[in-house]
Design a protein around this motif. Structure first.
Motif, mmCIF file in Angstrom:
data_model
loop_
_atom_site.group_PDB
_atom_site.id
_atom_site.type_symbol
_atom_site.label_atom_id
_atom_site.label_comp_id
_atom_site.label_asym_id
_atom_site.label_seq_id
_atom_site.Cartn_x
_atom_site.Cartn_y
_atom_site.Cartn_z
ATOM 1 N N SER A 114 0.836 -1.309 -0.301
ATOM 2 C CA SER A 114 -0.198 -0.082 -0.136
ATOM 3 C C SER A 114 1.154 0.856 0.120
ATOM 4 O O SER A 114 0.659 2.071 -0.869
ATOM 5 C CB SER A 114 -1.427 0.015 1.078
ATOM 6 O OG SER A 114 -1.776 -0.654 1.450
ATOM 7 N N ARG A 115 2.281 1.058 0.852
ATOM 8 C CA ARG A 115 2.840 2.364 0.948
ATOM 9 C C ARG A 115 3.706 2.822 -0.921
ATOM 10 O O ARG A 115 3.699 4.089 -0.724
ATOM 11 C CB ARG A 115 4.004 2.280 1.932
ATOM 12 C CG ARG A 115 3.636 2.707 3.605
ATOM 13 C CD ARG A 115 4.843 2.303 4.303
ATOM 14 N NE ARG A 115 5.153 1.503 5.247
ATOM 15 C CZ ARG A 115 4.185 1.158 5.584
ATOM 16 N NH1 ARG A 115 3.640 1.057 6.580
ATOM 17 N NH2 ARG A 115 5.222 -0.257 6.107
ATOM 18 N N ARG A 116 3.514 0.994 -1.310
ATOM 19 C CA ARG A 116 4.918 1.765 -2.329
ATOM 20 C C ARG A 116 3.483 2.516 -3.392
ATOM 21 O O ARG A 116 3.922 3.126 -4.434
ATOM 22 C CB ARG A 116 5.257 0.175 -3.099
ATOM 23 C CG ARG A 116 6.260 0.080 -2.210
ATOM 24 C CD ARG A 116 7.046 -0.861 -2.751
ATOM 25 N NE ARG A 116 5.906 -2.652 -2.969
ATOM 26 C CZ ARG A 116 6.202 -3.915 -2.170
ATOM 27 N NH1 ARG A 116 6.558 -3.193 -1.239
ATOM 28 N NH2 ARG A 116 5.784 -4.930 -2.957
ATOM 29 N N ARG A 117 2.502 1.619 -3.376
ATOM 30 C CA ARG A 117 1.596 2.030 -4.348
ATOM 31 C C ARG A 117 1.028 3.689 -4.312
ATOM 32 O O ARG A 117 1.095 4.790 -4.899
ATOM 33 C CB ARG A 117 -0.067 1.725 -4.117
ATOM 34 C CG ARG A 117 -0.952 1.932 -5.441
ATOM 35 C CD ARG A 117 -2.164 1.498 -4.948
ATOM 36 N NE ARG A 117 -2.336 -0.304 -4.619
ATOM 37 C CZ ARG A 117 -3.032 -0.824 -4.212
ATOM 38 N NH1 ARG A 117 -3.759 -0.006 -3.747
ATOM 39 N NH2 ARG A 117 -3.145 -2.093 -4.308
ATOM 40 N N LEU A 118 1.336 4.070 -2.729
ATOM 41 C CA LEU A 118 1.314 6.118 -2.112
ATOM 42 C C LEU A 118 2.106 6.562 -2.694
ATOM 43 O O LEU A 118 2.044 7.419 -3.919
ATOM 44 C CB LEU A 118 1.361 6.233 -0.867
ATOM 45 C CG LEU A 118 0.257 5.729 -0.597
ATOM 46 C CD1 LEU A 118 0.064 5.863 1.241
ATOM 47 C CD2 LEU A 118 -0.914 6.295 -0.959
ATOM 48 N N LEU A 119 3.718 5.673 -3.107
ATOM 49 C CA LEU A 119 4.608 5.908 -3.814
ATOM 50 C C LEU A 119 4.721 6.383 -4.856
ATOM 51 O O LEU A 119 4.867 7.557 -6.156
ATOM 52 C CB LEU A 119 5.674 5.633 -3.526
ATOM 53 C CG LEU A 119 5.993 5.719 -1.656
ATOM 54 C CD1 LEU A 119 7.931 4.893 -1.634
ATOM 55 C CD2 LEU A 119 6.647 7.149 -1.815
ATOM 56 N N ASP A 120 3.868 5.498 -5.725
ATOM 57 C CA ASP A 120 3.477 5.491 -7.537
ATOM 58 C C ASP A 120 3.188 6.842 -7.491
ATOM 59 O O ASP A 120 2.772 7.065 -8.811
ATOM 60 C CB ASP A 120 3.612 4.463 -7.785
ATOM 61 C CG ASP A 120 4.122 2.429 -8.163
ATOM 62 O OD1 ASP A 120 5.322 3.544 -8.073
ATOM 63 O OD2 ASP A 120 3.491 1.388 -7.563
ATOM 64 N N ARG A 121 1.914 7.142 -6.820
ATOM 65 C CA ARG A 121 0.587 7.761 -6.624
ATOM 66 C C ARG A 121 1.297 9.444 -6.954
ATOM 67 O O ARG A 121 1.505 10.002 -7.626
ATOM 68 C CB ARG A 121 -0.576 7.825 -6.097
ATOM 69 C CG ARG A 121 -1.350 6.585 -6.636
ATOM 70 C CD ARG A 121 -2.589 6.689 -6.090
ATOM 71 N NE ARG A 121 -3.514 7.324 -5.549
ATOM 72 C CZ ARG A 121 -5.025 7.506 -5.680
ATOM 73 N NH1 ARG A 121 -5.187 6.871 -6.697
ATOM 74 N NH2 ARG A 121 -5.512 8.052 -6.610
ATOM 75 N N LEU A 122 2.269 9.080 -5.746
ATOM 76 C CA LEU A 122 2.979 10.397 -5.902
ATOM 77 C C LEU A 122 3.480 11.044 -7.104
ATOM 78 O O LEU A 122 4.578 11.995 -7.504
ATOM 79 C CB LEU A 122 3.998 10.990 -4.542
ATOM 80 C CG LEU A 122 2.503 10.674 -3.613
ATOM 81 C CD1 LEU A 122 3.591 10.299 -2.364
ATOM 82 C CD2 LEU A 122 2.404 12.121 -3.265
ATOM 83 N N HIS A 123 4.672 9.661 -7.747
ATOM 84 C CA HIS A 123 5.529 9.858 -8.403
ATOM 85 C C HIS A 123 4.803 10.505 -9.329
ATOM 86 O O HIS A 123 4.990 11.241 -10.553
ATOM 87 C CB HIS A 123 6.313 8.576 -8.746
ATOM 88 C CG HIS A 123 7.317 8.372 -10.137
ATOM 89 N ND1 HIS A 123 7.816 8.913 -10.157
ATOM 90 C CD2 HIS A 123 7.284 7.288 -11.089
ATOM 91 C CE1 HIS A 123 8.975 8.876 -10.903
ATOM 92 N NE2 HIS A 123 7.928 7.805 -12.028
ATOM 93 N N LEU A 124 3.122 9.849 -10.189
ATOM 94 C CA LEU A 124 2.584 10.462 -11.295
ATOM 95 C C LEU A 124 2.713 11.689 -10.608
ATOM 96 O O LEU A 124 2.199 12.688 -12.192
ATOM 97 C CB LEU A 124 1.254 9.600 -11.385
ATOM 98 C CG LEU A 124 1.727 7.819 -11.973
ATOM 99 C CD1 LEU A 124 0.152 7.393 -11.880
ATOM 100 C CD2 LEU A 124 1.656 8.183 -13.616
ATOM 101 N N VAL B 231 8.272 10.608 2.121
ATOM 102 C CA VAL B 231 7.896 11.362 1.636
ATOM 103 C C VAL B 231 7.829 12.562 2.277
ATOM 104 O O VAL B 231 7.999 12.291 3.685
ATOM 105 C CB VAL B 231 6.690 11.077 2.061
ATOM 106 C CG1 VAL B 231 5.307 11.435 2.482
ATOM 107 C CG2 VAL B 231 6.034 10.222 0.585
ATOM 108 N N VAL B 232 8.578 13.999 2.319
ATOM 109 C CA VAL B 232 7.923 15.063 2.218
ATOM 110 C C VAL B 232 6.591 15.659 2.868
ATOM 111 O O VAL B 232 6.356 15.866 1.605
ATOM 112 C CB VAL B 232 9.085 16.212 1.781
ATOM 113 C CG1 VAL B 232 9.153 17.334 2.963
ATOM 114 C CG2 VAL B 232 10.191 15.269 2.249
#
Lengths: 151, 108
Positions: B15-25, B58-59
């Motif tokens: 789930s945390r990797r998915r959040l990072l993916d979304r922020l990457h987008l 994440v910042v």
């Protein structure tokens, strides 16, 4: 996706050093050249002073002026790309570097933003900043390890 | 200061990797933006973001009334360089220049 008319990126690294030493690492041109992929700043280090970043061959990569200068705390640069016409056309960005003591180290935050949506320039520097900051961290921290081993 | 363990533990959760993916987008999203279209409660997303923040992946930046979340690529770059960096000759020569520089200084 910050504001409709802004693009920005944020980078944070924690460096085991003092704020004074990290500040020196940000403004000493010889030191900067070692971690900034060979590029060297040429600046009048004071509020309102001019700032340039030179490629190793001496061409101007970026230039602008210093908009925040609080030793060991905050360095802000109004910054425009000078080598790529598309980036140059986007005008001035602002790069803010902030130092904050945390535990036995310093939190260094770099925010680079420009007042326009989907900036190509800000997207392009987002590849460079992590490398520059990792280099800076490892140079400073390895330096403190290297010293005691002096033969 | 975040440790390597914090970083790898934070990355170990899908789930945390998915959040990072979304922020990457799309960087700089608010909690509300990040919750949209995810099958997670707002509390769960907030908790995962806090873990990512603690690991410096994440910042969060307060802008007006909202908190915006940015993916921080510096620790991710450090993970890559940890095993790739030794092939990077310019950095090695930078380090030896630093060593010379520092060792030349008597008072520090």
């Amino acid at each position: 996706m910050t504001d409709h008319a802004q693009s920005s990126f944020v980078y944070v690294t924690y460096v085991k050093t003092s704020p004074d030493r990290l500040w020196e690492a940000l403004i000493d041109p010889d030191f900067v050249a070692q971690y900034w992929l060979g590029n060297r700043p040429e600046a009048d280090w004071r509020l309102g002073g001019s700032w340039k970043l030179l490629f190793p061959d001496g061409r101007i990569a970026d230039q602008g002026e210093i908009v925040a200068f609080e030793p060991a705390k905050r360095l802000g640069i109004r910054w425009r790309n000078e080598w790529k016409p598309e980036f140059n056309a986007e005008g001035y960005s602002v790069c803010m570097m902030e130092l904050e003591p945390v535990g036995d180290g310093v939190k260094l935050s770099v925010t680079h933003s420009i007042e326009r949506a989907d900036s190509q320039f800000i997207a392009a520097v987002s590849g460079g900043w992590p490398k520059i900051l990792s280099n800076l961290k490892s140079l400073i921290e390895t330096g403190t390890v290297v010293l005691p081993n002096k033969p | 200061m975040p440790t390597d363990d914090d970083i790898f533990r934070a990355l170990a959760d899908p789930s945390r990797r998915r959040l990072l993916d979304r922020l990457h987008l799309a960087d700089g999203q608010s909690l509300g933006d990040l919750c949209a279209g995810l099958a997670m409660t707002r509390q769960a997303v907030a908790k995962h973001l806090a873990t990512l923040e603690a690991a410096n992946l994440v910042v969060a930046v307060r802008q007006g009334r909202e908190k915006h979340h940015f993916i921080n690529r510096v620790p991710i770059n450090e993970i890559a360089e940890r095993w790739i960096g030794k092939f990077d000759q310019p950095r090695l020569s930078a380090l030896s220049a630093l060593k010379r520089n520092l060792e030349g200084e008597e008072n520090d």
